[in-house]
Design a protein around this motif. Structure first.
Motif, PDB file in Angstrom:
ATOM      1  N   VAL A   1      -3.457  -2.045   5.158  1.00  0.00           N
ATOM      2  CA  VAL A   1      -2.590  -1.063   4.517  1.00  0.00           C
ATOM      3  C   VAL A   1      -2.518   0.188   5.365  1.00  0.00           C
ATOM      4  O   VAL A   1      -3.460   0.527   6.094  1.00  0.00           O
ATOM      5  N   GLU A   2      -1.366   0.870   5.273  1.00  0.00           N
ATOM      6  CA  GLU A   2      -1.154   2.149   5.943  1.00  0.00           C
ATOM      7  C   GLU A   2      -0.721   3.173   4.907  1.00  0.00           C
ATOM      8  O   GLU A   2       0.137   2.886   4.061  1.00  0.00           O
ATOM      9  N   ARG A   3      -1.288   4.353   4.972  1.00  0.00           N
ATOM     10  CA  ARG A   3      -0.938   5.420   4.031  1.00  0.00           C
ATOM     11  C   ARG A   3       0.486   5.892   4.313  1.00  0.00           C
ATOM     12  O   ARG A   3       0.869   6.113   5.468  1.00  0.00           O
ATOM     13  N   VAL A   4       1.281   6.037   3.273  1.00  0.00           N
ATOM     14  CA  VAL A   4       2.591   6.672   3.379  1.00  0.00           C
ATOM     15  C   VAL A   4       2.527   7.999   2.632  1.00  0.00           C
ATOM     16  O   VAL A   4       1.729   8.164   1.715  1.00  0.00           O
TER      17      VAL A   4
ATOM     18  N   GLY B   1      14.476   1.291   3.326  1.00  0.00           N
ATOM     19  CA  GLY B   1      14.423   1.273   4.779  1.00  0.00           C
ATOM     20  C   GLY B   1      15.214   0.117   5.359  1.00  0.00           C
ATOM     21  O   GLY B   1      15.916  -0.607   4.645  1.00  0.00           O
ATOM     22  N   PRO B   2      15.084  -0.115   6.650  1.00  0.00           N
ATOM     23  CA  PRO B   2      15.842  -1.201   7.313  1.00  0.00           C
ATOM     24  C   PRO B   2      15.424  -2.594   6.826  1.00  0.00           C
ATOM     25  O   PRO B   2      16.223  -3.518   6.828  1.00  0.00           O
ATOM     26  N   ILE B   3      14.143  -2.762   6.447  1.00  0.00           N
ATOM     27  CA  ILE B   3      13.685  -4.021   5.873  1.00  0.00           C
ATOM     28  C   ILE B   3      12.883  -3.705   4.623  1.00  0.00           C
ATOM     29  O   ILE B   3      12.312  -2.620   4.488  1.00  0.00           O
ATOM     30  N   PRO B   4      12.814  -4.648   3.660  1.00  0.00           N
ATOM     31  CA  PRO B   4      12.025  -4.390   2.449  1.00  0.00           C
ATOM     32  C   PRO B   4      10.542  -4.212   2.788  1.00  0.00           C
ATOM     33  O   PRO B   4      10.029  -4.812   3.736  1.00  0.00           O
ATOM     34  N   GLU B   5       9.888  -3.375   2.017  1.00  0.00           N
ATOM     35  CA  GLU B   5       8.459  -3.142   2.189  1.00  0.00           C
ATOM     36  C   GLU B   5       7.752  -3.341   0.857  1.00  0.00           C
ATOM     37  O   GLU B   5       8.305  -3.048  -0.204  1.00  0.00           O
ATOM     38  N   VAL B   6       6.507  -3.842   0.922  1.00  0.00           N
ATOM     39  CA  VAL B   6       5.657  -3.933  -0.257  1.00  0.00           C
ATOM     40  C   VAL B   6       4.683  -2.770  -0.210  1.00  0.00           C
ATOM     41  O   VAL B   6       3.962  -2.586   0.782  1.00  0.00           O
ATOM     42  N   LEU B   7       4.657  -1.981  -1.279  1.00  0.00           N
ATOM     43  CA  LEU B   7       3.775  -0.827  -1.345  1.00  0.00           C
ATOM     44  C   LEU B   7       2.781  -0.974  -2.494  1.00  0.00           C
ATOM     45  O   LEU B   7       3.093  -1.586  -3.518  1.00  0.00           O
ATOM     46  N   LEU B   8       1.600  -0.390  -2.304  1.00  0.00           N
ATOM     47  CA  LEU B   8       0.541  -0.402  -3.301  1.00  0.00           C
ATOM     48  C   LEU B   8       0.347   1.008  -3.829  1.00  0.00           C
ATOM     49  O   LEU B   8       0.390   1.978  -3.062  1.00  0.00           O
ATOM     50  N   VAL B   9       0.132   1.119  -5.119  1.00  0.00           N
ATOM     51  CA  VAL B   9      -0.181   2.398  -5.737  1.00  0.00           C
ATOM     52  C   VAL B   9      -1.685   2.455  -5.945  1.00  0.00           C
ATOM     53  O   VAL B   9      -2.264   1.606  -6.627  1.00  0.00           O
ATOM     54  N   ASP B  10      -2.305   3.463  -5.339  1.00  0.00           N
ATOM     55  CA  ASP B  10      -3.753   3.645  -5.420  1.00  0.00           C
ATOM     56  C   ASP B  10      -4.059   4.699  -6.479  1.00  0.00           C
ATOM     57  O   ASP B  10      -3.663   5.856  -6.350  1.00  0.00           O
TER      58      ASP B  10
ATOM     59  N   GLY C   1      -2.869   7.815  -3.920  1.00  0.00           N
ATOM     60  CA  GLY C   1      -2.045   7.621  -2.737  1.00  0.00           C
ATOM     61  C   GLY C   1      -1.143   6.410  -2.845  1.00  0.00           C
ATOM     62  O   GLY C   1      -1.317   5.557  -3.723  1.00  0.00           O
ATOM     63  N   LEU C   2      -0.163   6.345  -1.958  1.00  0.00           N
ATOM     64  CA  LEU C   2       0.717   5.193  -1.824  1.00  0.00           C
ATOM     65  C   LEU C   2       0.478   4.582  -0.444  1.00  0.00           C
ATOM     66  O   LEU C   2       0.324   5.310   0.540  1.00  0.00           O
ATOM     67  N   TYR C   3       0.444   3.249  -0.395  1.00  0.00           N
ATOM     68  CA  TYR C   3       0.109   2.553   0.836  1.00  0.00           C
ATOM     69  C   TYR C   3       1.104   1.423   1.088  1.00  0.00           C
ATOM     70  O   TYR C   3       1.529   0.742   0.166  1.00  0.00           O
ATOM     71  N   ARG C   4       1.435   1.233   2.354  1.00  0.00           N
ATOM     72  CA  ARG C   4       2.333   0.161   2.786  1.00  0.00           C
ATOM     73  C   ARG C   4       1.478  -1.026   3.237  1.00  0.00           C
ATOM     74  O   ARG C   4       0.503  -0.861   3.979  1.00  0.00           O
ATOM     75  N   LEU C   5       1.834  -2.236   2.791  1.00  0.00           N
ATOM     76  CA  LEU C   5       1.150  -3.454   3.224  1.00  0.00           C
ATOM     77  C   LEU C   5       1.811  -3.946   4.505  1.00  0.00           C
ATOM     78  O   LEU C   5       3.025  -4.178   4.535  1.00  0.00           O
ATOM     79  N   VAL C   6       1.025  -4.084   5.567  1.00  0.00           N
ATOM     80  CA  VAL C   6       1.578  -4.467   6.868  1.00  0.00           C
ATOM     81  C   VAL C   6       0.749  -5.588   7.468  1.00  0.00           C
ATOM     82  O   VAL C   6      -0.411  -5.804   7.114  1.00  0.00           O
ATOM     83  N   VAL C   7       1.359  -6.297   8.411  1.00  0.00           N
ATOM     84  CA  VAL C   7       0.672  -7.376   9.113  1.00  0.00           C
ATOM     85  C   VAL C   7      -0.308  -6.780  10.103  1.00  0.00           C
ATOM     86  O   VAL C   7       0.027  -5.862  10.858  1.00  0.00           O
TER      87      VAL C   7
END
Length: 941
Positions: free
Chosen positions: A3-6, A374-383, A387-393
């Motif tokens: 995950v990456e913080r947004v 954004g340009p492609i759909p993203e899955v985000l997690l609510v902490d 915080g809000l976090y993006r799920l990435v490979v």
């Protein structure tokens, strides 16, 4: 994945849900305090704009009501044109009729002209979305409570689906019996049409319409809004875009977490069952046959499930091998793990879906959402922590290969032979430590910078490491005593997760090698204080077992607390470590100092409480993972521990139906004393030791005996043979623990020869310390008698419980059955159609005797010298995907593989029956023989 913080500069307080705001470039967030806010979808955004304060709106209308919490928010499918949003929120206290509300509000979105003129001196806030507080319309309500759900989702049919909880506190479960009552909205999935109004049966106007095809519209006494029943606390739901099925994550009680595919009119079990486990079969059941969950997570894997979104096809790069497109994602609020579930697997394979852990985030996952701004759909997690976090490979092909393979490579020690720490790594010694079969410990921790850590507030720096070296006296090949290091346990913090690893020391005691994630065992010769020289097996525990204690409720080292080091001067004291800049200074409240449980100069209560803290409190604390409500931390007043005069809800073990955890003045009737004193059923602690801690059990006996009785001594019914035998065994244990080992062994040998004495596992467990290890029949041991095991009659329900609940059960770590377990080995569902009872048993005893080709493992050597062992899942001209024994997948480039060799040894280890009783083996075999090919378990209507 990772995950990456947004929006890292954005300050959120206990967010509950978040989403993109259609028609804008903003996002909306709901916080638990009832604030609905919006903000620009930019990484550098620093502030939110409050659109609505539900608490303030309610106080204006109902000043006597006390706001409790907001639970969920969703937008109308036509939100851009009507501005409707829907919120679930509640008031205090418990069981207030109508205390949980589903309300509609209307948001006014700014016009293009307002957006263009935003920021002018006359209208600085024109471009901000606004919610009219007077637009509140309460649609429906149900009583407030602890578990109220809730989730709001608009279905493909345009109707609003609402999940509700049973409203109860954890103990007792479903106290109002709502989840099986179709006359009560709680414990259900509701379905209403919010686009129309209607008239109730009593003539009052409803602000919604009940769909004509709702399952219970024509059932007398039913709430017609109900779509399905039998949920405990449905928390977050999502519709499968491929089938329109509704999937709901349901928070469990004591044994498991559940994911349901909701069936219209279906009875999903609670509180008759918790997943496959009976809870209260005496209550009046609701209509319909119980439908088992599609997926069940043991409490060792998840302690509070959070659903869930379906992954859009374009959300992740198609080149990754995760194959997440259109899969259902869910997570755990407690440990931060994320799983993917292929909801179509049953239609493809006939087998239940298999959850696959794809990320360990360390977040308090309270919700998921999909962003398409954004340009492609993203899955985000609510902490929920803020915080809000993006799920990435994760771009790393295999992190495990980069992890140090030897203790000397970790940087903890300047010299592993002498165990000299590097600068920045310091030793500490707790006053009270766990019982570990005669093992002693050497403890150090390292902090990566000059800033001190604060264990009191659970504040640690990324890179903080704890290391615990286990030392024991053993006998060499000539019988000469020597002290050796067995293992060093390392616990490292990456900023989100605590990652446990174990290193096993070599014979020369110069270095230690990383133990596989699944753990290992090794035999040593020891001088037993009762039996003299004998073989002893040391277990290097799997990492998953370590995580059950080192979780979000108990981060860091459980032993490093001020009361266990005390605020005293001297080497290794809290004050010394604080003055050196390693720890934040802390004061210990008077009376909270821990003591050495063996120090007889201290009070019985202080010694007993210190013992319970160091041996039990890592699980028995709020959210610690234990299935009872005890809180055994030393800082808690005794009356707040749920020990004294509290019913023993986890089993009485023959002590009687009214057995208490601690029955003051009566240790022989106290479940706590029994469970520490026994080596058989119910033994505690489950992890860390194999022998009975006689000194610790005697301490607890004396402590309970010293208490003033709070009630009359209970009479023991002469006709109740089992209760009499258990109490007799407890009283006999007390006498045996106070005499010499030789005398105790003679007494036990004489007792066991008496025909009238019970040889039940409960009785034998209490006598285990004085039964010759080579003669013990309580456990199967390392040389199972297959014929004797096959001759025993088993019980399928007990076998199910052992497979799923027992800490000794390793089957579910590799095999699935009826929605339980993992898929590292072949499914056990319907195995009776493929193998006889005897063949199943032989396969467990000697798993390498016959290995099916698709489950054979291989060892691969790369050109860089890395060894990877596991089952080959997939290969093509470019890559080979290997599933290792711990379930992790490693992708290797074909051109990098130098040697590839099939293994003759099964990934399934031998000796799995050694820690089981013969009856447990018989029960397990009966359980396996009774399951059908779909993996469905026998469940009563």
């Amino acid at each position: 994945m990772k995950v990456e913080r947004v929006h890292p500069k954005l300050s959120l307080q206990s967010p509950i849900t978040a989403m993109d705001l259609p028609g804008t470039e903003r996002r909306l967030v709901l916080q638990v305090n009832g604030h609905v806010s919006t903000f620009d979808n930019r990484d550098d955004v620093e502030a939110m704009d409050l659109a609505l304060d539900i608490n303030e709106v309610n106080q204006t209308k109902n000043p006597d009501e006390l706001f409790a919490a907001a639970r969920d928010l969703t937008l109308h499918p036509n939100f851009e044109s009507n501005g409707y949003l829907y919120v679930v929120w509640s008031i205090r206290p418990h069981d207030v009729e109508g205390g949980t509300r589903v309300s509609r509000f209307q948001m006014e979105l700014p016009s293009k002209r307002e957006i263009a003129n935003a920021g002018s001196s006359d209208s600085p806030d024109l471009a901000l979305p606004r919610i009219d507080p007077d637009s509140r319309l309460d649609l429906l309500s149900y009583p407030s409570g602890d578990h109220i759900g809730a989730s709001l989702n608009f279905g493909p049919d345009g109707f609003l689906y609402i999940t509700t909880g049973d409203g109860s506190l954890p103990f007792p479960p479903d106290v109002n019996k709502t989840a099986q009552n179709i006359g009560d909205l709680r414990g259900s999935v509701l379905r209403i049409d919010v686009n129309q109004t209607s008239q109730a049966a009593d003539g009052t106007k409803l602000p919604y319409r009940i769909p004509d095809d709702n399952p219970f519209v024509d059932v007398e006494g039913a709430r017609r809004e109900i779509y399905a029943i039998g949920l405990r606390n449905g928390f977050r739901a999502a519709f499968d875009p491929a089938t329109d099925d509704l999937w709901v994550a349901d928070v469990g009680w004591e044994k498991c977490e559940m994911v349901h595919r909701i069936v219209p009119g279906g009875n999903h079990g609670w509180s008759l069952y918790e997943g496959p486990h009976p809870v209260d079969l005496e209550q009046t059941p609701g209509p319909g046959t119980v439908i088992l969950p599609e997926v069940v997570f043991p409490r060792s894997e998840s302690q509070s499930i959070t659903g869930g979104v379906f992954v859009p096809p374009a959300a992740f790069d198609s080149s990754d091998n995760l194959a997440l497109s259109e899969q259902y994602l869910c997570g755990c609020f407690m440990n931060g793990n994320v799983w993917s579930i292929d909801t179509q697997s049953k239609s493809k394979t006939g087998q239940p879906p298999v959850p696959r852990k794809i990320a360990s985030t360390g977040l308090k996952i309270i919700d998921f959402f999909v962003s398409e701004q954004g340009p492609i759909p993203e899955v985000l997690l609510v902490d929920y922590a803020g915080g809000l976090y993006r799920l990435v490979v994760n771009e790393s092909v295999d992190d495990s290969l980069a992890f140090p393979q030897h203790l000397s490579e970790t940087g903890l020690f300047a010299d592993t032979t002498s165990l000299v720490p590097n600068p920045g790594v310091v030793a500490y010694q707790p006053v009270a430590t766990m019982f570990r079969d005669g093992i002693r410990t050497l403890r150090v921790f390292g902090v990566p910078s000059q800033e001190p850590i604060n264990p009191v507030r659970n504040r640690y720096l990324p890179g903080t490491v704890f290391a615990n070296t286990l030392v024991r006296d053993v006998l060499d090949s000539k019988g000469t005593p020597k002290t050796i290091r067995l293992e060093t346990q390392v616990l490292s913090y990456d900023g989100l997760n605590w990652n446990p690893t174990t290193f096993a020391w070599n014979e020369a005691q110069t270095d230690a090698t990383l133990v596989p994630a699944m753990g290992a065992t090794k035999k040593f010769r020891v001088d037993d204080p009762i039996w003299g020289p004998r073989d002893w097996e040391h277990r290097f525990y799997p990492r998953d077992v370590c995580i059950t204690c080192h979780n979000v409720a108990n981060p860091g080292a459980a032993s490093l607390v001020p009361e266990n080091l005390r605020d005293a001067t001297g080497p290794g004291s809290w004050s010394e470590l604080a003055e050196a800049g390693h720890l934040v200074a802390a004061k210990v409240k008077a009376g909270h100092e821990m003591v050495d449980p063996a120090d007889e100069d201290q009070s019985l209560e202080q010694r007993a409480r210190s013992y319970l803290h160091s041996n039990c409190a890592h699980c028995h604390r709020p959210a610690g993972g234990a299935t009872s409500k005890m809180d055994l931390r030393h800082i808690k007043p005794l009356k707040q521990t749920a020990l004294i005069n509290v019913p023993a809800v986890q089993g009485d073990f023959g002590l009687g139906a009214d057995t208490l955890v601690v029955d003051p003045g009566h240790p022989e009737r106290s479940a706590l004393v029994y469970r520490v004193a026994t080596g058989g059923p119910g033994k505690m602690p489950r992890v860390g030791c194999s022998a009975v801690d006689l000194e610790g059990a005697k301490l607890l006996w004396d402590w309970v005996e010293s208490m003033s009785p709070h009630q009359e001594v209970k009479a023991v019914a002469v006709s109740d043979e089992e209760t009499n035998q258990t109490l007799q065994a407890m009283l006999l244990w007390q006498k045996l623990s106070r005499v010499s080992p030789e005398k105790a062994k003679d007494v036990v040998a004489d007792v066991l020869n008496q025909a009238a004495f019970s040889h039940s596992p409960v009785v034998l467990g209490l006598l285990q310390p004085w039964i010759d290890p080579s003669q013990r029949t309580l456990l199967v041991g390392d040389s199972p008698d297959a014929d004797a095991l096959l001759a025993l009659e088993g019980n399928a329900q007990r076998g199910l419980q052992w497979f799923y609940e027992s800490a000794a059960s390793q089957c579910r770590q590799c095999h699935r059955i009826g929605g339980l377990g993992k898929e590292l080995g072949p499914s056990l569902a319907g195995i009776s159609k493929r193998r006889t009872r005897a063949e199943i048993l032989r396969g467990i005893i000697d798993p390498s005797a016959k290995i099916e080709p698709e489950w054979q493992s291989h060892t691969l050597l790369t050109v860089d010298g890395d060894l990877v062992a596991g089952r080959i899942l997939r290969e093509d001209n470019d890559v080979v995907v290997v599933q290792q024994a711990d379930g992790t997948q490693t992708t290797l480039h074909s051109e990098d593989i130098e040697v590839r060799k099939p293994n003759q040894q099964s990934l399934m280890p031998a000796g799995l029956l050694s820690a089981m009783t013969p009856q447990e083996v018989a029960d397990l075999l009966e359980f396996l023989m009774q399951t059908n090919e779909a993996g469905e378990l026998p469940v009563a209507d």
